[in-house]
Design an enzyme around this catalytic site. Structure first.
Site, PDB file in Angstrom:
ATOM      1  N   GLU A   1     -29.423  46.305  39.192  1.00  0.00           N
ATOM      2  CA  GLU A   1     -28.500  47.441  39.016  1.00  0.00           C
ATOM      3  C   GLU A   1     -27.245  47.241  39.860  1.00  0.00           C
ATOM      4  OE1 GLU A   1     -27.235  49.772  37.654  1.00  0.00           O
ATOM      5  OE2 GLU A   1     -28.535  51.443  37.152  1.00  0.00           O
ATOM      6  N   ASP A   2     -26.157  47.845  39.433  1.00  0.00           N
ATOM      7  CA  ASP A   2     -24.946  47.788  40.251  1.00  0.00           C
ATOM      8  C   ASP A   2     -25.047  48.741  41.442  1.00  0.00           C
ATOM      9  OD1 ASP A   2     -24.883  50.059  38.643  1.00  0.00           O
ATOM     10  OD2 ASP A   2     -22.812  49.810  37.993  1.00  0.00           O
TER      11      ASP A   2
ATOM     12  N   ARG B   1     -12.440  41.604  41.452  1.00  0.00           N
ATOM     13  CA  ARG B   1     -13.445  40.814  42.181  1.00  0.00           C
ATOM     14  C   ARG B   1     -13.855  41.465  43.492  1.00  0.00           C
ATOM     15  NH1 ARG B   1     -12.264  35.351  42.619  1.00  0.00           N
ATOM     16  NH2 ARG B   1     -11.281  35.410  40.575  1.00  0.00           N
TER      17      ARG B   1
ATOM     18  N   PHE C   1     -16.674  57.416  45.824  1.00  0.00           N
ATOM     19  CA  PHE C   1     -16.646  56.816  44.486  1.00  0.00           C
ATOM     20  C   PHE C   1     -15.934  55.467  44.567  1.00  0.00           C
ATOM     21  CE2 PHE C   1     -15.050  56.007  40.240  1.00  0.00           C
ATOM     22  CZ  PHE C   1     -16.207  56.208  39.505  1.00  0.00           C
TER      23      PHE C   1
ATOM     24  N   ASP D   1     -27.269  55.767  42.854  1.00  0.00           N
ATOM     25  CA  ASP D   1     -26.527  56.923  43.335  1.00  0.00           C
ATOM     26  C   ASP D   1     -27.558  58.061  43.479  1.00  0.00           C
ATOM     27  OD1 ASP D   1     -23.869  58.162  43.772  1.00  0.00           O
ATOM     28  OD2 ASP D   1     -24.210  59.183  41.886  1.00  0.00           O
TER      29      ASP D   1
END
Ligand code: IMP
Ligand code: MG
Length: 184
Positions: free
Chosen positions: A102-103, A171, A155, A106
């Site tokens: 997963e990135d 990047r 965020f 949250d």
């Protein structure tokens, strides 16, 4: 490029690529050590995890497979809590060691949903590898086996993560500049 603008918002660089890659290499080392004899199936969660998955897999040196699943729960800068499965899992998971890639975790609702879904397919075990974790926002109990970095509640965009579909291509990781925060 220290400051970027996406639509109505400004973001400042917060985690440079070199720092990201150092942590990605570190967790890949843990995975190589822990799962050497388990023939893991890495299940990358699109879209956000595409860049992390590519870099992580370059450092993973043990026999393994990689596949992709697509879920979506975010709209703008706040989680809706409603999670759609857009691209399902086709692989045979029975008896496998599955590593969800997963990135970011949250609230954890996306991960919980995925764990439930994968759990019904009789895997040997399910592990979680997440590039980022926002520990203060977690609303469900989760064991994140491999977390590259822990971050505050801000965020962020870049390195695969988006704001309304944009910013995934950067990047480095960028944080929404203060004074623009919406939704606590
Ligand atoms: P959760 O279900 O609340 O844990 O949300 C997880 C998903 O929301 C992640 O897989 C991301 O795609 C997205 N997300 C959470 N935080 C951020 C952020 O700071 N920037 C961009 N996307 C985020
Ligand atoms: Mg995601």
């Amino acid at each position: 490029m220290d400051i970027i603008r996406i639509k109505d918002k400004q973001f400042a660089v917060s985690i440079p690529e070199t720092d990201i890659l150092r942590q990605v290499e570190r967790i890949a080392g843990e995975i190589n050590r822990d799962l050497a004899d388990r023939n893991p199936l890495f299940l990358s969660v699109l879209n956000g995890a595409f860049m992390f998955t590519a870099d992580l897999m370059k450092y993973v040196t043990i026999p393994c497979e990689v596949s992709f699943v697509k879920l979506a729960s975010y709209q703008g800068v706040a989680s809706t809590g409603i999670i759609k499965e857009v691209l399902g899992i086709n692989e045979e998971l029975s008896g496998r060691t599955v590593v969800i890639v997963e990135d970011i975790v949250d609230t954890g609702f996306t991960m919980q949903r995925l764990l439930e879904s994968i759990g019904t397919r009789n895997p040997r075990e399910i592990r979680i590898a997440s590039l980022l974790v926002k520990p203060d926002k977690l609303k469900v109990p989760l064991r994140i086996d491999y977390a590259a970095m822990y971050i505050p509640n801000d965020f962020i965009v870049g390195y695969g993560l988006d704001y309304d579909g944009y910013g995934r291509n950067y990047r480095d990781i960028y944080t929404l500049c203060a004074a623009q925060e919406q939704n606590p």
